[in-house]
Scaffold this motif. Sequence first.
Motif, PDB file in Angstrom:
ATOM      1  N   GLU A  70       0.813  -1.205   0.000  1.00 34.23           N
ATOM      2  CA  GLU A  70       0.000   0.000   0.000  1.00 34.23           C
ATOM      3  C   GLU A  70       0.851   1.261   0.000  1.00 34.23           C
ATOM      4  O   GLU A  70       0.447   2.284  -0.531  1.00 34.23           O
ATOM      5  CB  GLU A  70      -0.915   0.019   1.223  1.00 34.23           C
ATOM      6  N   VAL A  71       2.004   1.222   0.612  1.00 27.79           N
ATOM      7  CA  VAL A  71       2.870   2.388   0.705  1.00 27.79           C
ATOM      8  C   VAL A  71       4.130   2.112  -0.103  1.00 27.79           C
ATOM      9  O   VAL A  71       5.139   1.669   0.444  1.00 27.79           O
ATOM     10  CB  VAL A  71       3.228   2.696   2.179  1.00 27.79           C
ATOM     11  N   PRO A  72       4.097   2.376  -1.397  1.00 25.42           N
ATOM     12  CA  PRO A  72       5.295   2.125  -2.188  1.00 25.42           C
ATOM     13  C   PRO A  72       6.344   3.207  -1.919  1.00 25.42           C
ATOM     14  O   PRO A  72       6.083   4.393  -2.023  1.00 25.42           O
ATOM     15  CB  PRO A  72       4.796   2.191  -3.628  1.00 25.42           C
ATOM     16  N   GLU A  73       7.514   2.770  -1.506  1.00 23.83           N
ATOM     17  CA  GLU A  73       8.609   3.697  -1.263  1.00 23.83           C
ATOM     18  C   GLU A  73       9.756   3.309  -2.182  1.00 23.83           C
ATOM     19  O   GLU A  73      10.275   2.210  -2.123  1.00 23.83           O
ATOM     20  CB  GLU A  73       9.062   3.639   0.195  1.00 23.83           C
ATOM     21  N   THR A  74      10.111   4.229  -3.042  1.00 29.48           N
ATOM     22  CA  THR A  74      11.188   3.937  -3.977  1.00 29.48           C
ATOM     23  C   THR A  74      12.530   4.064  -3.275  1.00 29.48           C
ATOM     24  O   THR A  74      12.633   4.640  -2.186  1.00 29.48           O
ATOM     25  CB  THR A  74      11.151   4.907  -5.181  1.00 29.48           C
ATOM     26  N   VAL A  75      13.532   3.551  -3.912  1.00 26.64           N
ATOM     27  CA  VAL A  75      14.882   3.622  -3.350  1.00 26.64           C
ATOM     28  C   VAL A  75      15.339   5.069  -3.277  1.00 26.64           C
ATOM     29  O   VAL A  75      15.995   5.471  -2.313  1.00 26.64           O
ATOM     30  CB  VAL A  75      15.852   2.773  -4.208  1.00 26.64           C
ATOM     31  N   ASN A  76      14.950   5.879  -4.266  1.00 26.41           N
ATOM     32  CA  ASN A  76      15.360   7.283  -4.260  1.00 26.41           C
ATOM     33  C   ASN A  76      14.756   8.041  -3.080  1.00 26.41           C
ATOM     34  O   ASN A  76      15.419   8.882  -2.476  1.00 26.41           O
ATOM     35  CB  ASN A  76      14.957   7.960  -5.567  1.00 26.41           C
ATOM     36  N   GLU A  77      13.500   7.765  -2.751  1.00 28.53           N
ATOM     37  CA  GLU A  77      12.867   8.432  -1.617  1.00 28.53           C
ATOM     38  C   GLU A  77      13.544   8.042  -0.308  1.00 28.53           C
ATOM     39  O   GLU A  77      13.763   8.877   0.558  1.00 28.53           O
ATOM     40  CB  GLU A  77      11.379   8.087  -1.550  1.00 28.53           C
TER      41      GLU A  77
END
Length: 157
Positions: A70-77
């Motif tokens: 539900e909470v996609p967190e990219t590597v960049n973030e």
Amino acid sequence: MTFDSKIFTTLGMLILFSGACLIAAGLPSKAGFMPLLIGVPGALLCLAQLFIDLRSKPVSEEAEAEAAEEVPETVNEAARSEREMFLWLVVFTTCLLCLGFVVGGPLAVVLFVYFEKHNTIRNALFAGLGTLAVLFGVFVWLLELTLFPGFFLEGLF
């Protein structure tokens, strides 16, 4: 009741704080004051956290996987967030070393609350004054401890 890493971490911290209290009990009163000042609240907070952890319902792996989706967190973030926290660590360290605890601590808190947390200047100043009250009121006035004055302020005064 399932023992997970959270409970083991809390137990480990409880053992450390309790050990500090036991060691401080064998020291002279003035020498044992600081370990007790840290150890007693730490042990009490660990006990409270242990109680909360043991009473909470275990989360299944499927529910954790759904929450992660539900909470996609990219590597960049994540990398950006990590860089920001290291930057704030440098800001806090610089303020404390240059201006000391009584001046640099509240200043660093004001900067953090205003710029990082995007709060109003009123709230940032309130947080800074609260930090000043704790640092000066508790440590300097009540406990009569000498806090590090900072390299710049020490040179000026």
